[in-house]
Design a protein around this motif. Structure first.
Motif, short mmCIF file in Angstrom:
data_model
loop_
_atom_site.label_atom_id
_atom_site.label_comp_id
_atom_site.label_asym_id
_atom_site.label_seq_id
_atom_site.Cartn_x
_atom_site.Cartn_y
_atom_site.Cartn_z
N CYS A 117 -1.80 -1.21 10.03
CA CYS A 117 -1.11 -0.38 9.05
C CYS A 117 -1.68 1.03 9.10
CB CYS A 117 -1.30 -0.97 7.67
SG CYS A 117 -0.32 -0.16 6.40
N LYS A 130 -0.21 -8.76 7.29
CA LYS A 130 0.84 -8.26 6.41
C LYS A 130 2.08 -9.16 6.42
CE LYS A 130 1.69 -3.78 6.20
NZ LYS A 130 1.98 -2.43 6.71
N HIS A 160 0.26 -6.15 2.15
CA HIS A 160 -0.99 -6.67 2.70
C HIS A 160 -1.38 -7.96 1.99
CE1 HIS A 160 -2.41 -3.25 5.13
NE2 HIS A 160 -1.78 -2.49 4.25
N CYS A 171 0.85 -1.19 0.00
CA CYS A 171 0.00 0.00 0.00
C CYS A 171 0.89 1.24 0.00
CB CYS A 171 -0.92 -0.01 1.21
SG CYS A 171 -0.02 0.30 2.75
N ARG A 200 -6.05 -0.36 6.50
CA ARG A 200 -6.46 -1.73 6.14
C ARG A 200 -6.15 -2.65 7.32
NH1 ARG A 200 -4.53 0.55 1.56
NH2 ARG A 200 -5.99 0.56 -0.19
ZN LIG Z 1 -1.34 -0.46 4.47
#
Ligand SMILES: [Zn+2]
Length: 433
Positions: A314, A322, A258, A251, A318
């Motif tokens: 994060c 991860k 992710h 991201c 989200r």
């Molecule tokens: Zn993220």
């Protein structure tokens, strides 16, 4: 809008777990009923026996070698891996076959749409939007990644420009001609385009690329940053494969990747035993179950990708799990003089500290009873004879610190090492030959 799917990307942990368990059980029963591989492999086990995510550990992993065996039976060419009626298959794809006979992958229209939807998450997460004109500098052939990138770009609303059937110079001219501002490529090819542009007297930063999405090889963060500097753009990574699909993406926080939940159930297992889930910050093997692709069911596929498990939160908001970093392939990890060695470490050192090195290759050989590891480095054309000796000495020292191995360093003439457009083969272990 920050998310491609605001609902699915911000679910609470318990909801992901519940949805994934329920999808997994359905996929388990489906695979057992429709694919010859799983009819045999899951004999004696029932979907209802899987009551929690812990119960997954009772199910054996799926290995590529057994898939190759089941591919040999009828119906041609997918054999016992096919999960649907062969007449419903609308697209043929295959693996590159770098580690053996290729696996042929069938997609029905439905499974292909599922795959594209998962890919849209990756693209959108990396900031690709309808204002981007995205150049894809490859001929797609039978390899899935570019087709996914192509169709997902369309679905997200980008304007996709296919760049096959051109050489690198032709592609550079095309990027300038149509003013592309996005690009998707392997890290190796991104560096190659930049090198070629420079040789044409064009600064890569002037190509106008704002965003780049990379894939195909483990990308050390130093390589990602080098691409960002060269193109003056944002560079993102993602990971996937032909069989398991693309299952994690970076991201805009650029802090790990992710996992695309709840499309994929991903386990990161201890690499010795392949049993226990590793802790945050530890290295493990990614085991992936795509939860919605029925044309080619896969249960607990051993990707052989080594990753570092990340944290579950994060700054982008989200909530999916991860991974912190991709370390490499289990196939690439070798013992050299008793030391565990990953070629990615060398790339990290070179891209970070040695801007003067353009291309490289690592060769391991056995001389008598001794393993010898050699770095063949190719400097920029502009390098002077006196600085070559300095670079060699610095390389030996930095590589010793990073890998705990003494390297033999050879400087090669500019342009002499092979250039790669897809997956680079910069590591050669000649000991087994
Ligand atoms: Zn993220």
């Amino acid at each position: 809008m920050n998310y491609w799917n605001p609902y699915l990307e911000t679910l609470p942990r318990e909801a992901y777990d519940q949805i994934e368990l329920s999808y997994f059980r359905k996929m388990f029963s489906f695979a057992k009923e429709h694919s010859a591989l799983y009819r045999d492999k899951l004999k004696g086990m029932e979907g209802k026996e899987i009551r929690s995510l812990d119960d997954l550990k009772k199910i054996p992993l799926t290995e590529k070698e057994e898939m190759r065996k089941y591919q040999e039976i009828e119906p041609f060419p997918y054999g016992g891996l096919l999960g649907s009626d062969i007449e419903k298959v609308t697209t043929f794809r295959q693996t590159s076959g770098t580690t053996g006979k290729p696996i042929y992958v069938p997609e029905t229209y439905e499974s292909w749409q599922w795959r594209i939807e998962a890919w849209c998450h990756i693209l959108y997460m990396a900031g690709f939007r309808p204002r981007h004109r995205v150049f894809l500098p490859f001929g797609y052939n039978v390899y899935v990644a570019f087709w996914e990138a192509h169709f997902a770009s369309e679905k997200v609303g980008c304007e996709l420009v296919p760049g096959g059937a051109l050489d690198t110079k032709g592609r550079i001219h095309k990027i300038l001609e149509i003013r592309a501002n996005g690009m998707m490529n392997t890290p190796t090819y991104g560096l190659h385009i930049a090198e070629e542009a420079k040789s044409m007297g064009i600064d890569p930063a002037s190509l106008g690329i704002e965003r780049m999405l990379c894939a195909g090889e483990p990308m050390p963060s130093a390589t990602r940053k080098r691409l960002e500097e060269l193109y003056q753009c944002h560079v993102f990574d993602h990971i996937g494969g032909t069989e398991p699909c693309a299952w994690a993406g970076m991201c805009e926080a650029k802090d790990g990747m992710h996992i695309i939940e709840p499309f994929f159930l991903v386990e990161i297992l201890d690499r010795e035993t392949l049993q226990k889930e590793v802790e945050e910050g530890e290295i493990g093997v990614a085991v992936v179950t795509p939860l919605g692709r029925r044309s080619f069911p896969l249960i607990r596929f051993n990707t052989k990708d080594l990753v570092i498990k990340g944290k579950n939160s994060c700054s982008c908001g989200r909530t999916s799990k991860k991974i912190k970093e991709v370390v490499g392939r289990t196939d690439d990890l070798r013992k050299v003089r008793g030391v565990l060695f990953s070629p990615k470490t060398v790339e990290e050192v070179l891209r970070k500290e040695f801007q003067e090195v353009e291309e490289f290759e690592i060769v391991v050989e056995r001389r008598g009873l001794m393993d010898v590891i050699t770095l063949r480095a190719e400097p920029n054309p502009g390098i002077t004879v006196s600085s070559i000796e300095q670079t060699k000495a610095r390389l030996r020292e930095s590589l010793k610190i990073a890998t705990n191995l003494s390297f033999n360093v050879i400087m090669e003439p500019p342009g002499s090492l092979p250039r790669y457009t897809l997956k680079a083969k910069r590591f050669k272990d000649l000991r087994d030959l």
